[in-house]
Design an enzyme around this catalytic site. Structure first.
Site, PDB file in Angstrom:
ATOM      1  N   LYS A  18       0.830  -1.222   0.000  1.00  0.00           N
ATOM      2  CA  LYS A  18       0.000   0.000   0.000  1.00  0.00           C
ATOM      3  C   LYS A  18       0.860   1.265   0.000  1.00  0.00           C
ATOM      4  CE  LYS A  18      -2.136  -1.209   3.821  1.00  0.00           C
ATOM      5  NZ  LYS A  18      -1.540  -2.545   4.086  1.00  0.00           N
ATOM      6  N   ARG A  94     -10.730   0.071   8.238  1.00  0.00           N
ATOM      7  CA  ARG A  94     -10.272  -1.302   8.412  1.00  0.00           C
ATOM      8  C   ARG A  94     -11.323  -2.191   9.061  1.00  0.00           C
ATOM      9  NH1 ARG A  94      -4.249   0.028   8.637  1.00  0.00           N
ATOM     10  NH2 ARG A  94      -3.351  -1.869   7.854  1.00  0.00           N
ATOM     11  N   ARG A 140      11.741  -5.136   4.959  1.00  0.00           N
ATOM     12  CA  ARG A 140      11.409  -3.723   4.764  1.00  0.00           C
ATOM     13  C   ARG A 140      12.328  -2.798   5.574  1.00  0.00           C
ATOM     14  NH1 ARG A 140       5.467  -1.579   5.434  1.00  0.00           N
ATOM     15  NH2 ARG A 140       5.538  -2.901   7.281  1.00  0.00           N
ATOM     16  N   ARG A 169      10.662  -0.824  11.252  1.00  0.00           N
ATOM     17  CA  ARG A 169       9.505  -0.615  12.123  1.00  0.00           C
ATOM     18  C   ARG A 169       9.486  -1.692  13.195  1.00  0.00           C
ATOM     19  NH1 ARG A 169       4.231   0.229   8.498  1.00  0.00           N
ATOM     20  NH2 ARG A 169       3.319  -1.246   9.964  1.00  0.00           N
ATOM     21  N   ARG A 180      -0.959  -9.296  12.663  1.00  0.00           N
ATOM     22  CA  ARG A 180      -1.593  -8.244  11.858  1.00  0.00           C
ATOM     23  C   ARG A 180      -2.398  -8.842  10.714  1.00  0.00           C
ATOM     24  NH1 ARG A 180       3.862  -5.444  10.876  1.00  0.00           N
ATOM     25  NH2 ARG A 180       2.885  -4.383   9.118  1.00  0.00           N
TER      26      ARG A 180
HETATM   27  P1  AP5 Z   1       4.749  -1.481   1.891  1.00  0.00           P
HETATM   28  O1  AP5 Z   1       4.445  -0.694   0.684  1.00  0.00           O
HETATM   29  O2  AP5 Z   1       5.474  -0.822   3.022  1.00  0.00           O
HETATM   30  O3  AP5 Z   1       3.429  -2.245   2.401  1.00  0.00           O
HETATM   31  P2  AP5 Z   1       2.133  -1.730   3.182  1.00  0.00           P
HETATM   32  O4  AP5 Z   1       0.976  -2.433   2.595  1.00  0.00           O
HETATM   33  O5  AP5 Z   1       2.116  -0.238   3.224  1.00  0.00           O
HETATM   34  O6  AP5 Z   1       2.465  -2.353   4.593  1.00  0.00           O
HETATM   35  P3  AP5 Z   1       2.202  -1.880   6.078  1.00  0.00           P
HETATM   36  O7  AP5 Z   1       2.969  -2.873   6.936  1.00  0.00           O
HETATM   37  O8  AP5 Z   1       2.550  -0.451   6.269  1.00  0.00           O
HETATM   38  O9  AP5 Z   1       0.710  -2.101   6.262  1.00  0.00           O
HETATM   39  P4  AP5 Z   1      -0.048  -2.361   7.580  1.00  0.00           P
HETATM   40  O10 AP5 Z   1      -1.417  -2.320   7.104  1.00  0.00           O
HETATM   41  O11 AP5 Z   1       0.362  -3.570   8.305  1.00  0.00           O
HETATM   42  O12 AP5 Z   1       0.492  -1.194   8.514  1.00  0.00           O
HETATM   43  P5  AP5 Z   1      -0.093   0.203   8.937  1.00  0.00           P
HETATM   44  O13 AP5 Z   1       1.047   1.109   9.131  1.00  0.00           O
HETATM   45  O14 AP5 Z   1      -1.175   0.636   8.025  1.00  0.00           O
HETATM   46  O15 AP5 Z   1       5.609  -2.745   1.404  1.00  0.00           O
HETATM   47  C1  AP5 Z   1       6.124  -3.697   2.329  1.00  0.00           C
HETATM   48  C2  AP5 Z   1       7.539  -4.147   1.874  1.00  0.00           C
HETATM   49  O16 AP5 Z   1       7.428  -4.857   0.634  1.00  0.00           O
HETATM   50  C3  AP5 Z   1       8.491  -2.967   1.579  1.00  0.00           C
HETATM   51  O17 AP5 Z   1       9.783  -3.337   1.979  1.00  0.00           O
HETATM   52  C4  AP5 Z   1       8.438  -2.793   0.065  1.00  0.00           C
HETATM   53  O18 AP5 Z   1       9.653  -2.296  -0.465  1.00  0.00           O
HETATM   54  C5  AP5 Z   1       8.161  -4.212  -0.408  1.00  0.00           C
HETATM   55  N1  AP5 Z   1       7.324  -4.240  -1.610  1.00  0.00           N
HETATM   56  C6  AP5 Z   1       6.263  -3.421  -1.900  1.00  0.00           C
HETATM   57  N2  AP5 Z   1       5.735  -3.740  -3.091  1.00  0.00           N
HETATM   58  C7  AP5 Z   1       6.456  -4.813  -3.551  1.00  0.00           C
HETATM   59  C8  AP5 Z   1       6.375  -5.612  -4.738  1.00  0.00           C
HETATM   60  N3  AP5 Z   1       5.445  -5.388  -5.679  1.00  0.00           N
HETATM   61  N4  AP5 Z   1       7.257  -6.636  -4.875  1.00  0.00           N
HETATM   62  C9  AP5 Z   1       8.208  -6.866  -3.916  1.00  0.00           C
HETATM   63  N5  AP5 Z   1       8.323  -6.151  -2.780  1.00  0.00           N
HETATM   64  C10 AP5 Z   1       7.467  -5.124  -2.602  1.00  0.00           C
HETATM   65  O19 AP5 Z   1      -0.772  -0.131  10.330  1.00  0.00           O
HETATM   66  C11 AP5 Z   1       0.017  -0.470  11.461  1.00  0.00           C
HETATM   67  C12 AP5 Z   1      -0.868  -0.692  12.666  1.00  0.00           C
HETATM   68  O20 AP5 Z   1      -1.574   0.505  12.980  1.00  0.00           O
HETATM   69  C13 AP5 Z   1      -1.965  -1.748  12.525  1.00  0.00           C
HETATM   70  O21 AP5 Z   1      -1.485  -3.026  12.812  1.00  0.00           O
HETATM   71  C14 AP5 Z   1      -2.986  -1.262  13.574  1.00  0.00           C
HETATM   72  O22 AP5 Z   1      -2.610  -1.630  14.872  1.00  0.00           O
HETATM   73  C15 AP5 Z   1      -2.888   0.235  13.456  1.00  0.00           C
HETATM   74  N6  AP5 Z   1      -3.879   0.780  12.502  1.00  0.00           N
HETATM   75  C16 AP5 Z   1      -3.623   1.246  11.248  1.00  0.00           C
HETATM   76  N7  AP5 Z   1      -4.773   1.643  10.639  1.00  0.00           N
HETATM   77  C17 AP5 Z   1      -5.775   1.428  11.537  1.00  0.00           C
HETATM   78  C18 AP5 Z   1      -7.186   1.610  11.498  1.00  0.00           C
HETATM   79  N8  AP5 Z   1      -7.820   2.081  10.411  1.00  0.00           N
HETATM   80  N9  AP5 Z   1      -7.901   1.268  12.601  1.00  0.00           N
HETATM   81  C19 AP5 Z   1      -7.298   0.783  13.698  1.00  0.00           C
HETATM   82  N10 AP5 Z   1      -5.970   0.575  13.796  1.00  0.00           N
HETATM   83  C20 AP5 Z   1      -5.207   0.881  12.719  1.00  0.00           C
END
Ligand code: AP5
Length: 233
Positions: A18, A94, A140, A169, A180
């Site tokens: 994402k 979410r 990552r 992270r 997660r």
């Molecule tokens: P990356 O692009 O960083 O992936 P991402 O989908 O953004 O991953 P996140 O881990 O940030 O998502 P998440 O939903 O777990 O975390 P969030 O911060 O939202 O890519 C990942 C890796 O893969 C990178 O190294 C990249 O280079 C590589 N990559 C990317 N594309 C690739 C490809 N095509 N091929 C190969 N490699 C590739 O949430 C964190 C926490 O916050 C949650 O667990 C929760 O506790 C809380 N939270 C967040 N939103 C909410 C909400 N709405 N409500 C309640 N709690 C929430």
């Protein structure tokens, strides 16, 4: 007859790409990127009471209570740059209650992008694409200076200088990403049900350039359709 700014939601499992795609989308379309996870991490860094509460949930791979995350997202959506340039909402909603809350304040996206990453071993989505996503999470790295997302294998840093300053992270461990993922699978269907008619599923298993090209096509098509509708009015 002015075209309304684009309103986009992007969703997908942890590490499905994402954040990476949002960097490419904002570069081309100039939308304001609003990432729930980033807002929460900033709140934690600020040391506020909400940040402290949020941290307890994030450390367990659980969803933070709605009142905390919704308040932050809503505030950011209402700022004038989001209103003028359009927005790209990442990681929100979410769960169903979040989607309902967003609708209640009048925020309806034009398109809901779902990034799907399937397993390397198993082509069935239900079997959880764990191996693939775990590999992405563990490799990552983040550049604190530019905010860019790297991967040691798939998207390595360009210079030694960048490599030396990369950070990780704290929820990017195999154990944490499994939690997660579980949370994601428990909630994704209910959120999808709210946006069924505007959902577009993107194969996230390709290279980041190929994933972007699918998204780019979807967004261009949407803009063309809207222009055609405006033209016929
Ligand atoms: P990356 O692009 O960083 O992936 P991402 O989908 O953004 O991953 P996140 O881990 O940030 O998502 P998440 O939903 O777990 O975390 P969030 O911060 O939202 O890519 C990942 C890796 O893969 C990178 O190294 C990249 O280079 C590589 N990559 C990317 N594309 C690739 C490809 N095509 N091929 C190969 N490699 C590739 O949430 C964190 C926490 O916050 C949650 O667990 C929760 O506790 C809380 N939270 C967040 N939103 C909410 C909400 N709405 N409500 C309640 N709690 C929430």
């Amino acid at each position: 007859n002015k075209q309304e700014p684009l309103k986009v939601i992007i969703s997908g499992a942890p590490a499905s790409g994402k954040g990476t795609q949002c960097q490419l989308i904002t570069q081309k379309y100039g939308l304001v990127h609003i990432a729930a996870g980033d807002l929460l991490r900033a709140e934690i860094s600020s040391g506020s009471a909400n940040g402290k509460r949020a941290k307890e949930y994030m450390e367990k791979g659980q969803l933070v209570p709605k009142e905390i995350v919704f308040m932050m997202v809503k505030e950011r959506l209402l700022q004038s740059d989001s209103q003028e340039n359009g927005w790209l909402l990442d990681g929100f909603p979410r769960r169903l209650s979040q989607a309902t809350a967003l609708k209640e304040i009048g925020f309806q996206p034009d398109i809901f992008i779902l990034l799907e990453v399937r397993s390397l071993r198993d082509t069935k989505y239900d079997m959880v694409a764990e191996d693939n996503l775990v590999e992405r999470v563990v490799g990552r790295r983040l550049d604190p200076v530019t905010g860019r997302i790297y991967h040691l294998k798939y998207s390595p840093p360009e210079t030694e200088e960048i490599a030396a300053r990369l950070t990780q992270r704290c929820d990017d461990t195999e154990e944490m990403v499994k939690l997660r993922l579980q949370t994601h699978h428990q909630n994704v269907e209910s959120v999808l049900s709210m946006y069924e008619d505007i959902t577009i599923k993107i194969n996230g298993n390709a290279s980041k350039e190929d994933v972007f090209s699918q998204i780019d096509t979807a967004l261009t098509t949407l803009i063309e359709q809207r222009n055609a509708t405006l033209g016929s009015m």
